[in-house]
Design an enzyme around this catalytic site. Sequence first.
Site, short mmCIF file in Angstrom:
data_model
loop_
_atom_site.label_atom_id
_atom_site.label_comp_id
_atom_site.label_asym_id
_atom_site.label_seq_id
_atom_site.Cartn_x
_atom_site.Cartn_y
_atom_site.Cartn_z
CB SER A 62 -0.97 0.00 1.24
OG SER A 62 -1.96 0.91 1.06
CD GLU A 75 -7.80 4.09 9.25
OE1 GLU A 75 -7.31 3.89 10.38
OE2 GLU A 75 -7.50 3.52 8.18
NE ARG A 83 -2.25 3.53 16.14
CZ ARG A 83 -1.50 3.33 14.80
NH1 ARG A 83 -1.33 4.06 14.03
NH2 ARG A 83 -1.89 1.93 14.55
N PRO A 84 2.13 2.70 18.54
CG PRO A 84 2.17 0.36 19.23
CD PRO A 84 1.70 1.72 19.27
CB SER A 85 3.15 2.39 12.65
OG SER A 85 2.74 1.62 11.54
CB THR A 94 1.48 -0.41 7.87
OG1 THR A 94 1.68 1.00 8.40
CG2 THR A 94 0.02 -0.90 8.21
#
EC number: 5.4.2.3
Length: 550
Positions: free
Chosen positions: A68, A378, A503-505, A507
Site C-alpha cells: 500500500s 480514517e 501509538r506504535p504503527s 504497518t
Amino acid sequence: MAELPLEALRKLSDLHPKPANLHFQYGTAGFRTLGSTMDSVMFRVGVLAGLRSKKLDGKTIGVMVTASHNPEPDNGVKLVDPRGEMLEASWEVHATTLANAPTTEAFIEALSTLVKNAKIDLSKPARVVYARDTRPSGPALVAALEDGFKAIGVSARNAEVTTTPVLHYLVKAINTKGTKDEYGEDSEEGYMEKLSSAFKKLVAGKVSPPPLIVDCANGVGARAAAKLSDYLGDSLKLILHNTATTTPGALNNACGADFVKTSQKIPPSLVSILKPGQRACSLDGDADRLIYFYLDDRGLFHMLDGDKIAALVAAFIVELVKGAGLGEEIQVGVVQTAYANGASTKYLADRLPVTCVSTGVKHLHHAAERYDIGVYFEANGHGTVLFSPETTEKLNTHQPSTPAQSTALGHLVNLTRLINQTVGDALSDMLLVEVVLVYKSYSGIEWDSLYHDLPNRLVKVVVPDRNIFKTEDAERRLISPPGLQQKIDELVRRYEFGRAFVRPSGTEDVVRVYAEATSRAQADDLAYRVAGLVYDEAGGDTSRRPAEFL
Ligand code: G16
C-alpha cells in the site's frame, strides 16, 4: 476424515525456509515488511488461505500482495474474508503463529494444531482469488504464494495486477454470484461497469464538473483509474498524473495520499500543473486511500482529508434519507479514529452519532456495521460507507409518497451501487465525492469551509522496539512504557486546545505521534516535544533525530 498432504507440504515448504532471527506479525493490514524477507510468509499465507476457505465450506478467500502506502522495497500480504471484509481477528493470530514457525516440521505441527483446534474439515474444497500491486518484488512473492496453494490443494484464481479494493470486490462478487445478494459481475470490468453506471445515473441531467486531476502515486491505481476513465467517458474527465508504475523507486515517492496527508503539501510533480481553484486528489499505492486538495487564489495549499470526506458524505446521505421520508427509520452514524481532527469530530458529533475506534479499517468497518448506514473514514483517507442488509432491503422496497421522496430514494439506491462497501476504495470514494460536489455545486472552497481543521502534525519516531508502546481507550492513551502518558498529559496541558497521542504503527517499524493545537506553530511544537519524550523513553535512533520528527 482427510489428512494434511504432508508430503507436498514438506517438499514445498523446504523451498521457502523461514529466515532465522526475523519475527513476522499480522499487523494493521496483514504482514508488511521488506519484500526481500517475505518469501516464507507468502508460502505460508497461501496454505493458510486454503485452510480458511476449507473452514468456511469452500467459500472463496482473497489474498492481496501489496504494501500500500509503504515505500517500494516493502511488500505485504493480507487475507480477505468471504464477504470482502478483512480476515477475522482470531485468524490473525493463527497467521502470526504459522509465519513464525522456525522450521518446516514446526510449521507442519502448527498446521496440525490449527486444523484440530479450529475443527477444519480437510475434505472440503479450498478456493482463493489473489492479486498483487505493481511492486517489483511482487512476481516472486506471488510465486511463493502459489506454492502454498499447491501444497494444500487450492483451486486458485489469479486476478493479476489490480487494486486492493478490486480484489475485495471480486471476493464478494464471487461469493454472492447467483444469490439474491449478487454484488456484481466477478471481474475488474464488472467493477468498472458497476461503479461507472451508478455514477452516470447519479449525475444524469447535472452540469458536468470540470476535469479532476488524479495523482496515482505511481502505483496500481494508475492502471485502474485509466480504465475507469474510459468507462466514465464525458460524465467525469480524469487527468491522470504520477502513472509511472515501472519506474524504479517512483511508487509513493513524493506523491500519493500518504505523502499529501503526512507532509500537508502538494506533490512536487503537480506544482506547475494545479491551477488555483482546481480540484485534485491523490490515491495511495494500492488505491484504497483518497485525499483531495486545492490551491486557493493566493496559491495556498488546502487539504481535504478523510475527515472532510466523512463530513461531506455523511451530511449528504442524511439529507437524502430525510428527503426519502426515512429519517425516523434509518440511523446514519460516523466512525473515526483518534487521528480524526478535533474540529471534524465536533462538527459531526453536533449532527450525528460518532464512534471512535482503534486505527485500521478492520476496526472501523465492524463499528460501522452497527449503524443502519455507517460512514467510516480514517483521517488518512481510508474509508467507505456501509448500508446494513435491512437498510438496503428497505431502500429497495420502500414506497415513496411524493415525487421528491422517490428521487431521493433513487439516489440512495444508486449510492449503494456506487460505493464499494467491502473496504475503503479510492476510486469509488472519488466518484462519491464528485457526486456530492455536483449536487451541492461545491468547489473545494465551499467543501473546505464545512469546518476549519485544527492545525495538526503527524510525525514518526524510529525506535529500537516499537512493541514496548501499548495503548488503551481507542489508542488515545499509553499504558506502557509506564509514566510516559503522564508526561504527555503535562505537556498537552500547556497548549490551548492541545491534544496528542502516541501509538506504535502496525504497518511500519515506527512509533507515530499525533498532535493538534490552535496554531500551526503550537501543533508542530507539541508534536516535536512529544516525539522527544518518546525518543528519550525508547532510546530512539540518534541519526534520525530531530529531522525525522518534523
Ligand atoms: C493501513 C490500514 C489503515 C491504517 C494504515 C496505517 O493502510 O489499512 O487502516 O490507517 O495502514 O496504519 P498504522 O498507523 O498502524 O501504520 P494502508 O493504506 O497502508 O493499507
